[in-house]
Design a protein around this motif. Structure first.
Motif, mmCIF file in Angstrom:
data_model
loop_
_atom_site.group_PDB
_atom_site.id
_atom_site.type_symbol
_atom_site.label_atom_id
_atom_site.label_comp_id
_atom_site.label_asym_id
_atom_site.label_seq_id
_atom_site.Cartn_x
_atom_site.Cartn_y
_atom_site.Cartn_z
ATOM 1 N N MET A 65 2.395 8.521 -6.582
ATOM 2 C CA MET A 65 2.552 7.156 -7.128
ATOM 3 C C MET A 65 1.808 5.958 -7.089
ATOM 4 O O MET A 65 1.895 4.769 -7.318
ATOM 5 N N GLY A 72 -0.855 -2.437 2.423
ATOM 6 C CA GLY A 72 0.196 -1.099 1.150
ATOM 7 C C GLY A 72 1.737 -1.461 2.031
ATOM 8 O O GLY A 72 1.865 -2.281 2.751
ATOM 9 N N GLY A 73 2.694 -0.561 1.757
ATOM 10 C CA GLY A 73 3.951 -0.792 1.681
ATOM 11 C C GLY A 73 4.200 -0.504 3.083
ATOM 12 O O GLY A 73 5.560 -0.657 3.392
ATOM 13 N N THR A 74 3.511 0.123 3.639
ATOM 14 C CA THR A 74 3.442 0.785 5.304
ATOM 15 C C THR A 74 3.797 -0.542 6.120
ATOM 16 O O THR A 74 4.418 -0.962 6.705
ATOM 17 N N ASN A 134 6.383 -3.027 5.792
ATOM 18 C CA ASN A 134 7.879 -2.516 5.703
ATOM 19 C C ASN A 134 7.782 -2.283 7.092
ATOM 20 O O ASN A 134 9.245 -3.632 7.889
ATOM 21 N N HIS A 191 11.977 5.861 3.236
ATOM 22 C CA HIS A 191 10.556 5.805 3.310
ATOM 23 C C HIS A 191 9.969 5.820 4.638
ATOM 24 O O HIS A 191 10.532 5.173 5.179
ATOM 25 N N ILE A 226 16.641 0.276 -0.638
ATOM 26 C CA ILE A 226 15.847 0.595 -1.406
ATOM 27 C C ILE A 226 15.979 0.551 -2.819
ATOM 28 O O ILE A 226 16.269 1.072 -3.519
ATOM 29 N N GLY A 258 13.510 2.203 -5.623
ATOM 30 C CA GLY A 258 13.321 2.649 -6.541
ATOM 31 C C GLY A 258 12.626 3.198 -5.018
ATOM 32 O O GLY A 258 11.600 3.401 -4.336
ATOM 33 N N THR A 302 11.631 6.780 -2.538
ATOM 34 C CA THR A 302 10.147 7.812 -2.759
ATOM 35 C C THR A 302 10.578 9.046 -3.901
ATOM 36 O O THR A 302 10.072 9.714 -4.582
ATOM 37 N N ASP A 317 13.076 -2.698 0.161
ATOM 38 C CA ASP A 317 11.482 -1.800 -0.227
ATOM 39 C C ASP A 317 11.817 -2.097 -1.561
ATOM 40 O O ASP A 317 12.746 -0.560 -1.899
ATOM 41 N N ASP A 344 4.155 -3.414 -4.078
ATOM 42 C CA ASP A 344 2.985 -2.800 -3.599
ATOM 43 C C ASP A 344 2.295 -2.631 -5.331
ATOM 44 O O ASP A 344 2.250 -1.834 -6.405
HETATM 45 C C1 PLP Z 1 9.609 3.100 -1.449
HETATM 46 C C2 PLP Z 1 8.608 2.998 -0.663
HETATM 47 N N1 PLP Z 1 8.068 2.339 0.579
HETATM 48 C C3 PLP Z 1 7.071 2.222 1.075
HETATM 49 C C4 PLP Z 1 5.573 3.159 1.248
HETATM 50 C C5 PLP Z 1 4.570 3.416 1.781
HETATM 51 O O1 PLP Z 1 3.786 2.897 0.561
HETATM 52 P P1 PLP Z 1 1.802 3.010 1.078
HETATM 53 O O2 PLP Z 1 2.205 4.695 1.446
HETATM 54 O O3 PLP Z 1 0.995 2.023 0.434
HETATM 55 O O4 PLP Z 1 1.701 2.551 2.608
HETATM 56 C C6 PLP Z 1 6.376 4.667 0.014
HETATM 57 C C7 PLP Z 1 5.608 5.543 -0.557
HETATM 58 O O5 PLP Z 1 4.915 5.644 -1.266
HETATM 59 C C8 PLP Z 1 7.730 4.387 -1.257
HETATM 60 O O6 PLP Z 1 7.470 5.102 -1.853
#
Ligand code: PLP
Length: 391
Positions: free
Chosen positions: A34, A90-92, A95, A121, A165, A167, A169, A194, A228
């Protein structure tokens, strides 16, 4: 560690050798990520601002101002220019921040259950573990979206938050966020969306005339959104985004710090010292590409995605899992184990993502038709070699 350092040339030479085995987004083999090669302008701006630390905003007040503007621009994209938040790692992190906020907003109330779709995720598992929360995973419907009936049935007096969500993962599908929003309002619950991946696509898909379900702050019940820049935003890593509906929600995790060189401040992120360069690079990209620039990128990715889908559908022993909403395609196999197929494809050098019953291909901006053609040839060869046969 060495006593006497090597020359820069020697280090670079050593790095060249040591990093030779890393894949590159430009070599056409990465079809399952991604992330992508960051836009060259974003790289330049990032490097120009490499020392900016948003953990000490008193030292870099103008960087902090640009971060606010960035959040406001992202907020505008997500139907709320008054949104507050940060460019995070990042996404982590985004979240985790969302669930941390939901928990702190409830104070001492005993609520520890977070309802998430089965497709969520794994960052939510990490968040729940860190925050002492219990994730309640809800099944998906036939279109791989969270089952609203099951979400409704799962809500109880211990429910702290709901996650939707935009989109996913695995398949890039969008949960019925409008229905989740109604439930959140009805039960007075925190709803986090997310849109780590989808946030940079859905607004443009809509403008391009594709079907793009509602998912953002235009829905009354949405409290926060992850989006992100280091995925479809083309900004260098680390650039995640967390946006809260308003200042009141946002400031729940604000921590006062008095000793900073730049003077007393508050931090509402998980990490302290954090990259101002990422925020400035995001600001630069939003201003440089504008809506049209992003729309053109999404258009190209979608056209290639739809071409790829038709090719997959025309071949024996493979099919798509579900018609794609965005530039993510799930491929399933008939008569051969998906794991065996993935293993062979990886042995041939393809960097694809493997889920329990499908392979995920993400048509990011670095992916070309010629890469996909080669991939499909290899896929057919692999399937043949595994002796696929019609049942
Ligand atoms: C829907 C979703 N949320 C959160 C994340 C986590 O993002 P990151 O890897 O930037 O922490 C991802 C990563 O692929 C994701 O697909």
């Amino acid at each position: 560690m060495r006593e006497i350092g090597l020359s820069k040339e020697e280090v670079i030479q050593e790095l060249r050798l040591r990093l030779e085995g890393d894949l590159s987004f430009t070599d056409g083999r990465i079809l399952g990520s991604m992330c992508t090669y960051p836009h060259e302008f974003a790289q330049l701006v990032f490097l120009m601002n490499i020392e900016k630390n948003l953990g000490d905003p008193g030292l870099f007040p103008q960087t902090a101002e640009l971060e606010k503007e960035t959040i406001s621009m992202l907020g505008e994209l997500l139907s709320n220019p008054n949104a507050c938040g940060h460019i995070v790692t990042g996404g982590t992190e985004a979240n985790i921040l969302a669930l941390w906020t939901a928990k702190r907003l409830r104070g001492n109330e005993f609520r520890n259950e977070v309802i998430v779709p089965e497709s969520a995720h794994f960052s939510f598992d990490k968040a729940a573990d860190l925050l002492g929360l219990k994730l309640v995973k809800v099944p998906l419907d036939s279109r791989f979206r969270v089952s609203i009936e099951d979400v409704e049935r799962t809500i109880n007096s211990r429910t702290l938050a709901i996650v939707g969500i935009a989109g996913t993962t695995g398949l890039g599908v969008v949960d019925p966020i409008d229905r989740l929003s109604e439930l959140a309002v009805e039960h007075d619950l925190y709803l986090h969306v997310d849109a780590a991946f989808g946030g940079f696509l859905l607004p443009f898909l809509k403008e391009l005339g594709y079907e793009a379900p509602k998912f953002d702050f235009s829905l009354e019940g949405v409290s926060s959104i992850t989006v992100d820049p280091h995925k479809m935003g083309l900004v260098p890593i680390p650039a995640g985004g967390i946006l809260f509906r308003n200042k009141e929600i946002y400031s729940t995790t604000a921590w006062r710090v008095s000793y900073m060189a730049g003077g007393e401040t508050t931090q509402a992120t998980l990490v302290g010292t954090r990259s101002g360069a990422a925020a400035i690079a995001t600001w630069a990209m939003l201003n440089h590409l504008g809506r049209k620039g992003y729309r053109d990128i999404v258009k190209r990715c979608m056209e290639l995605t739809l071409w790829f889908v038709e090719k997959v559908k025309s071949l024996d022993f493979i099919d798509i899992v579900v018609p794609p909403v965005m530039n993510i395609v799930g491929i399933k196999t008939e008569g051969v184990e998906i794991q065996a197929v993935a293993q062979k494809l990886r042995a041939k050098g393809w960097a694809i993502a493997l889920f329990p019953s499908h392979i995920r291909i993400v048509i990011m901006p670095h992916v070309r038709k010629s890469h996909l053609e080669k991939f499909l040839n290899d896929l057919q060869e692999v399937i043949k070699s595994l002796g696929a046969s019609k049942p």
